[in-house]
Write an enzyme that holds these catalytic residues in place. Structure first.
Site, PDB file in Angstrom:
ATOM      1  N   CYS A   1       5.499   6.786 -10.985  1.00  0.00           N
ATOM      2  CA  CYS A   1       4.802   5.561 -11.420  1.00  0.00           C
ATOM      3  C   CYS A   1       3.355   5.769 -11.838  1.00  0.00           C
ATOM      4  CB  CYS A   1       4.863   4.517 -10.316  1.00  0.00           C
ATOM      5  SG  CYS A   1       6.502   3.838 -10.115  1.00  0.00           S
TER       6      CYS A   1
HETATM    7  C1  UDX Z   1       3.494   3.718  -6.290  1.00  0.00           C
HETATM    8  C2  UDX Z   1       2.925   2.353  -5.871  1.00  0.00           C
HETATM    9  O1  UDX Z   1       2.395   2.466  -4.551  1.00  0.00           O
HETATM   10  C3  UDX Z   1       4.003   1.279  -5.935  1.00  0.00           C
HETATM   11  O2  UDX Z   1       3.441   0.016  -5.613  1.00  0.00           O
HETATM   12  C4  UDX Z   1       4.549   1.256  -7.358  1.00  0.00           C
HETATM   13  O3  UDX Z   1       5.524   0.265  -7.527  1.00  0.00           O
HETATM   14  C5  UDX Z   1       5.104   2.630  -7.738  1.00  0.00           C
HETATM   15  O4  UDX Z   1       4.061   3.605  -7.581  1.00  0.00           O
HETATM   16  P1  UDX Z   1       4.961   5.648  -5.168  1.00  0.00           P
HETATM   17  O5  UDX Z   1       4.826   6.365  -6.464  1.00  0.00           O
HETATM   18  O6  UDX Z   1       6.296   5.578  -4.528  1.00  0.00           O
HETATM   19  O7  UDX Z   1       4.476   4.112  -5.330  1.00  0.00           O
HETATM   20  O8  UDX Z   1       3.973   6.364  -4.146  1.00  0.00           O
HETATM   21  P2  UDX Z   1       2.668   6.069  -3.289  1.00  0.00           P
HETATM   22  O9  UDX Z   1       3.036   6.047  -1.868  1.00  0.00           O
HETATM   23  O10 UDX Z   1       1.906   4.917  -3.818  1.00  0.00           O
HETATM   24  O11 UDX Z   1       1.853   7.430  -3.567  1.00  0.00           O
HETATM   25  C6  UDX Z   1       1.552   7.857  -4.897  1.00  0.00           C
HETATM   26  C7  UDX Z   1       0.807   9.172  -4.893  1.00  0.00           C
HETATM   27  O12 UDX Z   1      -0.527   9.006  -4.421  1.00  0.00           O
HETATM   28  C8  UDX Z   1       1.434  10.267  -4.013  1.00  0.00           C
HETATM   29  O13 UDX Z   1       1.408  11.488  -4.730  1.00  0.00           O
HETATM   30  C9  UDX Z   1       0.513  10.319  -2.813  1.00  0.00           C
HETATM   31  O14 UDX Z   1       0.495  11.599  -2.207  1.00  0.00           O
HETATM   32  C10 UDX Z   1      -0.833   9.992  -3.440  1.00  0.00           C
HETATM   33  N1  UDX Z   1      -1.808   9.410  -2.495  1.00  0.00           N
HETATM   34  C11 UDX Z   1      -1.563   8.190  -1.919  1.00  0.00           C
HETATM   35  C12 UDX Z   1      -3.000  10.094  -2.218  1.00  0.00           C
HETATM   36  O15 UDX Z   1      -3.242  11.180  -2.735  1.00  0.00           O
HETATM   37  N2  UDX Z   1      -3.907   9.504  -1.373  1.00  0.00           N
HETATM   38  C13 UDX Z   1      -3.697   8.301  -0.787  1.00  0.00           C
HETATM   39  O16 UDX Z   1      -4.586   7.843  -0.047  1.00  0.00           O
HETATM   40  C14 UDX Z   1      -2.476   7.617  -1.071  1.00  0.00           C
END
Ligand code: UDX
Length: 430
Positions: A268
């Site tokens: 996403c």
């Molecule tokens: C995301 C959105 O959260 C969700 O609302 C949307 O519909 C789809 O995209 P997702 O891709 O499943 O969801 O993952 P998410 O848990 O949001 O993490 C995304 C990325 O950010 C991961 O690679 C995670 O490791 C990274 N991340 C997240 C960080 O590096 N730091 C953080 O503090 C949080």
């Protein structure tokens, strides 16, 4: 209510099973016969915690699947949950969406009563009103606003917690054009609204489309900002996590999405930020801050590699990569930061040995020639360095395993490893 959902991918299947669980009668429509028969057999075609149980419980009663679009005529509302992949320039490719919309319009031609078509897929502002609506009119021979309505209802589901996210939403966004369409959406979500008190945002089609992009762009940029601050922290020997904990106490900032490290990946954030940048450029606006968020994200794996370079010349040496999935709890490697990390190691002539509890098979398809270990301990044994890319819980418990390394140099991209004497440990932003 009777509803149909076109597209049984990750979003379509999740909402189909959840709407059935809320008490609605749901028909899933997909062109893939295998997916359809799995659903009818009570088997979830994708892995999401809690989904298998819901599909098993409701298949054959309130949840059924078919390849036949004419089934939409037995329903009041149809969700379009088809994939919108990326074009090479980052913009979204609407061809699958358009094909599904045409089939839906053809089927609606023979429906007598009012029908609501709801776009669930992530689409750039203007798509529902300017692309989907005219296509439906053309294919059905019906008049939008009279015979049928269009609405936009974005999803905010995270991989690995899509079912819980659906059933416990922070908000529901209804983009529509007429009171009757808002009412239909409200009736559909009423069991959830009653149960959770989730706020309902009633807005226009374009606003609903934009809210989805803005939501993801904001979160991705928030991580890139904490990563940039973290990079500065590292240069000054400051612990970025202590800084993040403190600034997160400010209600205006909030404690979430402040984990700095090797950056964001997944299906996403990268796709949606790229699509928003492309959409902005299409209008002649250059989105500098969003581009910078992407640039910072692209640089983080290289920063992790150069920290390793500071301690070991990895050419010809064995280096462990711990974690391949883009985040813990999934086998999804799309846009995982492990990909540029492995590429960087291979460019340096390192022998890469990778480990992930569930994503190994997926990464093997991407890098067939590197070594895959069956445990973190096996990956670390004899390695001259280790790069931690995914914050799987099991990495927090690693300890004596580091003693089996040739040189115990650990670069942690996720603040997950517990360090101690005897390990040369570098955090990416601390
Ligand atoms: C995301 C959105 O959260 C969700 O609302 C949307 O519909 C789809 O995209 P997702 O891709 O499943 O969801 O993952 P998410 O848990 O949001 O993490 C995304 C990325 O950010 C991961 O690679 C995670 O490791 C990274 N991340 C997240 C960080 O590096 N730091 C953080 O503090 C949080």
């Amino acid at each position: 209510m009777n509803l149909s959902i076109v597209g049984s991918g990750y979003v379509g299947t999740t909402i189909a099973a959840c709407f059935a669980d809320l008490g609605h009668d749901v028909t899933a429509i997909d062109i893939d016969e295998t997916v359809v028969s799995k659903l009818n057999d009570g088997v979830a075609p994708i892995h999401e915690p809690g989904l298998a149980d819901l599909v098993k419980t409701h298949a054959g009663t309130s949840l059924r699947a078919t390849t036949d679009y004419s089934a939409v005529r037995e329903t009041d509302v149809t969700f379009l949950a088809l994939t919108t992949p990326s074009n090479p320039d980052g913009s979204i490719d609407l061809s699958i969406m358009k094909a599904g919309t045409r089939s839906l319009g053809d089927a609606l031609a023979d429906k007598d009563d009012y029908h609501l078509v709801v776009v669930k897929s992530t689409v750039t502002p203007g798509t529902t009103g300017d692309v989907i609506r005219p296509l439906l009119e053309e294919a059905s021979g019906k008049v939008a606003g009279e015979d049928f309505g269009v609405a936009m209802n974005p999803e905010f589901l995270r991989e690995g917690s899509a079912v819980t996210d659906f059933l416990n939403p922070d908000k529901l966004v209804f983009g529509a054009e007429a009171a009757r369409d808002y009412d239909l959406l409200e009736a559909l979500y009423q069991p959830l609204i009653d149960r959770t008190d989730a706020p309902v945002v009633k807005t226009g089609l374009r606003e609903a489309e934009m809210i989805k992009y803005a939501n993801n762009a904001f979160l991705a940029a928030k991580i890139s900002l904490i990563n940039e601050l973290g990079n500065i922290c590292k240069a000054y020997d400051v612990d970025a996590y202590e800084v993040a904990d403190a600034i997160g106490l400010d209600e205006r900032i909030g404690p979430h999405f402040l984990r700095s490290g090797v950056g964001w990946g997944g299906s996403c954030f990268p796709k949606d930020v790229a699509a928003l940048i492309a959409a902005a450029r299409d209008t002649g606006y250059e989105p500098q801050l969003l581009q910078a968020a992407v640039d910072v994200n692209d640089r983080q794996p290289g920063r992790m590699l150069s920290l390793l370079d500071d301690h070991v010349d990895v050419s010809g040496k064995r280096v462990a990569v711990l974690g391949l999935a883009f985040k813990p709890g999934t086998d999804d490697i799309r846009e995982s930061r492990a990909i540029p990390t492995i590429e960087g190691l291979l460019d340096r002539g390192a022998t890469v040995v990778a480990y992930d509890p569930v994503a190994t098979d997926n990464m093997r398809a991407r890098f067939p020639d590197i070594e895959y270990a069956s445990s973190a301990a096996a990956a670390l044994a004899g390695a001259h360095g280790a790069l931690v890319v995914t914050d799987w819980d099991e990495f927090a418990a690693l300890d004596l395993e580091f003693d089996a390394m040739e040189t115990p140099v650990v670069i942690d991209g996720r603040r997950i490893v517990s360090t101690r004497e005897g390990i040369t440990y570098e955090g990416l932003t601390w």
